[in-house]
Scaffold this active site. Structure first.
Site, PDB file in Angstrom:
ATOM      1  N   HIS A 106      16.135  45.792  30.249  1.00 29.81           N
ATOM      2  CA  HIS A 106      17.315  46.664  30.261  1.00 29.81           C
ATOM      3  C   HIS A 106      17.318  47.647  29.092  1.00 29.81           C
ATOM      4  O   HIS A 106      18.000  48.673  29.146  1.00 29.81           O
ATOM      5  CB  HIS A 106      18.613  45.841  30.297  1.00 29.81           C
ATOM      6  N   ASP A 165      14.409  40.292  33.244  1.00 30.25           N
ATOM      7  CA  ASP A 165      14.815  41.210  32.181  1.00 30.25           C
ATOM      8  C   ASP A 165      13.796  41.249  31.033  1.00 30.25           C
ATOM      9  O   ASP A 165      14.154  41.188  29.865  1.00 30.25           O
ATOM     10  CB  ASP A 165      16.200  40.835  31.643  1.00 30.25           C
ATOM     11  N   SER A 210      19.037  43.115  21.384  1.00 34.80           N
ATOM     12  CA  SER A 210      18.380  42.902  22.665  1.00 34.80           C
ATOM     13  C   SER A 210      16.887  43.196  22.568  1.00 34.80           C
ATOM     14  O   SER A 210      16.484  44.241  22.065  1.00 34.80           O
ATOM     15  CB  SER A 210      18.998  43.806  23.735  1.00 34.80           C
TER      16      SER A 210
END
Length: 282
Positions: free
Chosen positions: A89, A122, A199
């Protein structure tokens, strides 16, 4: 609550949730002075005002050359020759992708591109494609897993560096559960404090194992911020699709040495990258 949808300059709509009742679409009015969105509840909490205020800036900014970037994240080296792992992402809409590495007081930014992606889990593998990049001498960690709830773990990365600064950030916590949201077996639940920009960063143990990729923050009406990390098992699977020669992060074996909290940042920081992305839709 979910995301707010803009109706006009002063009105927004958002789905609101109530205990024991179905969610409603509720209209909110913007106060341009306080920058708050407010409404009067019409369901279980009658005549109660609900207000929201934006308390942090978006994860965007301008690079050293004046280019506006859309988002940022963290990544970590999986080979000496410039392959890195991150969350999908983070790079999903990337038109332009840069990796910045900080080696002591020296900062260098390199062009990169996405090589492989695992959308369902992801995960993405990206590679520096820049003639000025010099290969690492070695990779000082390897992929692994944890066996028990409560094991101590930490992450290193660049959370909201446009606000918090470009120095690398260290956060420590524990494995809170061996599964993620709704018992999703792909994830660990972790007590490590993380935010946007973490992230794609590595989740380490103190004996040199990367056991996960810091991935998700869940915010709900009945929970505080809860963080999750995708297990390294799924990154290992993606790596094995790269070529017949596996990167060092897979073939390395740790020496079993337990490192101290004060040593790990200096040991690993040059292998942890800051990702800046310019999206296709910008």
């Amino acid at each position: 609550t979910g995301e707010f949808s803009k109706l006009n300059d002063y009105n927004y709509s958002s789905k609101q949730y109530y205990l024991y009742e179905k969610p409603d679409n509720v209209s909110f009015e913007l106060n341009p002075i306080t920058k708050t969105l407010s409404c009067v509840m019409s369901s279980l909490l009658r005549n109660t005002k609900r207000s929201y205020i934006k308390i942090s800036s978006s994860n965007t900014g301008v690079d050293d050359e004046g280019n506006k970037w859309s988002s940022s994240g963290s990544c970590f080296a999986i080979s000496t020759d410039g392959y890195f792992a991150t969350n999908f992402h983070v790079v999903k809409k990337a038109k332009k992708l840069d990796i910045t590495l900080f080696q002591g007081s020296e900062k260098k930014t390199y062009s990169a591109k996405t090589i492989l992606k695992d959308v369902s889990n992801d995960i993405a593998i990206i590679k520096i494609e820049d003639s000025t990049f010099k290969a690492f001498d070695s990779i000082p960690y390897s992929l692994g897993d944890v066996k028990n709830v409560g094991e101590k773990v930490f992450t290193i990365g660049y959370p909201k560096f446009n606000v918090m600064g470009s120095n690398i950030k260290y956060s420590e916590g524990n494995i809170s559960a061996m599964t993620g949201l709704k018992d999703d077996i792909r994830y660990y639940q972790i007590s490590v404090p993380v935010t946007h920009g973490n992230s794609g960063g590595p989740l380490f143990t103190y004996n040199g194992l990367i056991v996960g990729i810091t991935s998700t923050i869940y915010r709900g009406d009945q929970t505080e911020n809860v963080a999750y990390a995708i297990k390294s098992f799924y990154l290992n699977g993606l790596i094995r699709m790269m070529s017949s020669k596996e990167p060092e992060v897979v073939t390395n074996k740790t020496n079993g040495k337990e490192y101290k909290e004060g040593d790990v940042v200096n040991l690993y920081q040059k292998y942890i990258g800051l990702i800046k992305v310019i999206n296709e839709d910008k």
